[in-house]
Write a protein that holds these residues in place. Structure first.
Motif, mmCIF file in Angstrom:
data_model
loop_
_atom_site.group_PDB
_atom_site.id
_atom_site.type_symbol
_atom_site.label_atom_id
_atom_site.label_comp_id
_atom_site.label_asym_id
_atom_site.label_seq_id
_atom_site.Cartn_x
_atom_site.Cartn_y
_atom_site.Cartn_z
ATOM 1 N N PHE A 94 0.834 -1.199 0.000
ATOM 2 C CA PHE A 94 0.000 0.000 0.000
ATOM 3 C C PHE A 94 0.872 1.255 0.000
ATOM 4 N N LEU A 95 1.937 1.238 0.796
ATOM 5 C CA LEU A 95 2.862 2.370 0.808
ATOM 6 C C LEU A 95 3.475 2.593 -0.563
ATOM 7 N N ALA A 96 3.780 1.501 -1.252
ATOM 8 C CA ALA A 96 4.428 1.609 -2.557
ATOM 9 C C ALA A 96 3.475 2.084 -3.645
ATOM 10 N N GLU A 106 3.851 14.504 7.482
ATOM 11 C CA GLU A 106 4.019 13.504 8.530
ATOM 12 C C GLU A 106 4.438 12.169 7.943
ATOM 13 N N VAL A 107 3.779 11.753 6.881
ATOM 14 C CA VAL A 107 4.127 10.502 6.222
ATOM 15 C C VAL A 107 5.529 10.584 5.625
ATOM 16 N N ASN A 108 5.831 11.687 4.959
ATOM 17 C CA ASN A 108 7.162 11.848 4.361
ATOM 18 C C ASN A 108 8.260 11.774 5.407
ATOM 19 N N ASP A 109 8.037 12.415 6.540
ATOM 20 C CA ASP A 109 9.061 12.411 7.595
ATOM 21 C C ASP A 109 9.282 11.002 8.133
ATOM 22 N N LEU A 110 8.200 10.254 8.361
ATOM 23 C CA LEU A 110 8.327 8.885 8.854
ATOM 24 C C LEU A 110 8.996 7.988 7.813
ATOM 25 N N TRP A 111 8.613 8.169 6.554
ATOM 26 C CA TRP A 111 9.244 7.388 5.479
ATOM 27 C C TRP A 111 10.750 7.637 5.457
ATOM 28 N N ASP A 112 11.160 8.902 5.552
ATOM 29 C CA ASP A 112 12.586 9.236 5.486
ATOM 30 C C ASP A 112 13.372 8.563 6.608
ATOM 31 N N VAL A 113 12.788 8.493 7.804
ATOM 32 C CA VAL A 113 13.473 7.862 8.944
ATOM 33 C C VAL A 113 13.666 6.372 8.681
ATOM 34 N N GLN A 114 12.620 5.705 8.193
ATOM 35 C CA GLN A 114 12.705 4.251 8.009
ATOM 36 C C GLN A 114 13.618 3.883 6.845
ATOM 37 N N ILE A 115 13.535 4.611 5.737
ATOM 38 C CA ILE A 115 14.371 4.270 4.589
ATOM 39 C C ILE A 115 15.830 4.588 4.891
ATOM 40 N N GLU A 142 15.738 0.822 -1.996
ATOM 41 C CA GLU A 142 14.499 0.942 -2.761
ATOM 42 C C GLU A 142 14.089 -0.406 -3.351
ATOM 43 N N ALA A 143 15.077 -1.128 -3.887
ATOM 44 C CA ALA A 143 14.780 -2.421 -4.500
ATOM 45 C C ALA A 143 14.240 -3.403 -3.459
ATOM 46 N N PHE A 144 14.836 -3.404 -2.280
ATOM 47 C CA PHE A 144 14.366 -4.307 -1.229
ATOM 48 C C PHE A 144 12.932 -3.980 -0.838
ATOM 49 N N PHE A 145 12.638 -2.707 -0.611
ATOM 50 C CA PHE A 145 11.289 -2.335 -0.196
ATOM 51 C C PHE A 145 10.276 -2.690 -1.281
ATOM 52 N N THR A 190 29.896 6.738 -3.456
ATOM 53 C CA THR A 190 29.468 7.862 -2.626
ATOM 54 C C THR A 190 28.194 8.466 -3.183
ATOM 55 N N HIS A 191 27.091 7.743 -3.012
ATOM 56 C CA HIS A 191 25.779 8.243 -3.398
ATOM 57 C C HIS A 191 25.043 8.652 -2.143
ATOM 58 N N SER A 192 24.332 9.758 -2.212
ATOM 59 C CA SER A 192 23.521 10.167 -1.065
ATOM 60 C C SER A 192 22.276 9.319 -1.006
ATOM 61 N N THR A 193 21.668 9.264 0.171
ATOM 62 C CA THR A 193 20.416 8.529 0.330
ATOM 63 C C THR A 193 19.356 9.105 -0.581
ATOM 64 N N SER A 194 18.689 8.249 -1.319
ATOM 65 C CA SER A 194 17.636 8.720 -2.229
ATOM 66 C C SER A 194 16.446 9.240 -1.426
ATOM 67 N N ASP A 195 15.851 10.340 -1.921
ATOM 68 C CA ASP A 195 14.635 10.833 -1.270
ATOM 69 C C ASP A 195 13.409 10.404 -2.062
ATOM 70 N N ARG A 196 13.612 9.457 -2.976
ATOM 71 C CA ARG A 196 12.494 8.963 -3.760
ATOM 72 C C ARG A 196 11.470 8.309 -2.868
ATOM 73 N N LYS A 197 10.232 8.636 -3.088
ATOM 74 C CA LYS A 197 9.144 7.963 -2.402
ATOM 75 C C LYS A 197 8.647 6.828 -3.280
ATOM 76 N N PRO A 198 8.092 5.772 -2.711
ATOM 77 C CA PRO A 198 7.630 4.654 -3.521
ATOM 78 C C PRO A 198 6.617 5.117 -4.541
ATOM 79 N N GLU A 199 6.795 4.687 -5.793
ATOM 80 C CA GLU A 199 5.876 5.083 -6.853
ATOM 81 C C GLU A 199 5.363 3.894 -7.644
#
Length: 203
Positions: A94-96, A106-115, A142-145, A190-199
């Motif tokens: 459902f998240l994806a 609120e959702v974005n902030d929680l997602w960022d912490v978990q990812i 991202e692939a794992f999720f 040296t890649h930064s953490t992606s801020d991509r949300k599941p799409e």
């Protein structure tokens, strides 16, 4: 144990994952409550979807805690996470698939912490020589999720037996993510953490 509210949210996921435009009456029937009771719990469709998103993120956070992903060998930690996350794979699906969720700070902030916790696990595994360094930790996260979400859809559609889910997920993912024996060991890219949300869209 899930609260009655959580049980209603889980019933709603079962309906909405099959019929994203399902009416609230249908969701109420699936949850075994009246439309009026559903409205008292969640004043509208947007509120219901928002609460499902929060529950999904809370369950994924619990899976990360249960697996103790910050501790021990990275591969063992990932296998523990698979076991902990698979029971709530449909919530991950459902998240994806529900992009509306990410209109909420609120959702974005929680997602960022978990990812970020997931990203840190893969980064640690790369440094240990467990995971392939030519694949970024952000992409592995991202692939794992997305694979966890795919497990949720496969179980719901009857394409995968629940008893086979954890094994199927772990073997498929690790088959591509583990460092090959003849590959050099080095620092991860040296890649930064992606801020991509599941799409991902529901199949």
């Amino acid at each position: 144990m899930a609260t009655d509210r959580d049980a209603v949210l889980e019933a709603a996921v079962g309906v909405l994952s099959r019929r994203p435009t399902a009416h609230l009456d249908e969701i109420a029937r699936a949850a075994g409550i009246s439309r009026a009771t559903l409205h008292r719990l969640f004043p509208g469709r947007d509120a219901l979807i928002h609460e499902i998103g929060l529950l999904s993120l809370q369950r994924f956070a619990t899976a990360l805690d249960t697996a103790a992903v910050e501790q021990g060998d990275a591969q063992a930690a990932l296998r523990r996470l698979v076991d902990a996350a698979v029971p709530d794979a449909m919530l991950c699906a459902f998240l994806a698939g529900e992009n509306q969720l990410y209109e909420s700070n609120e959702v974005n902030d929680l997602w960022d912490v978990q990812i970020e916790r997931l990203h840190a696990l893969f980064l640690r595994g790369q440094r240990e020589g467990t995971f392939r360094i030519e694949l970024s930790a952000a992409w592995l996260s991202e692939a794992f999720f997305d694979l966890v979400a795919g497990i949720g859809w496969a179980i719901q559609d009857g394409r995968l037996a629940p008893r086979d889910a954890a094994f199927s997920l772990a073997e498929l993912f690790l088959g591509g993510a583990l460092r090959r024996p003849d590959a050099p060991v080095g620092a991860p890219p040296t890649h930064s953490t992606s801020d991509r949300k599941p799409e991902t869209d529901t199949p």
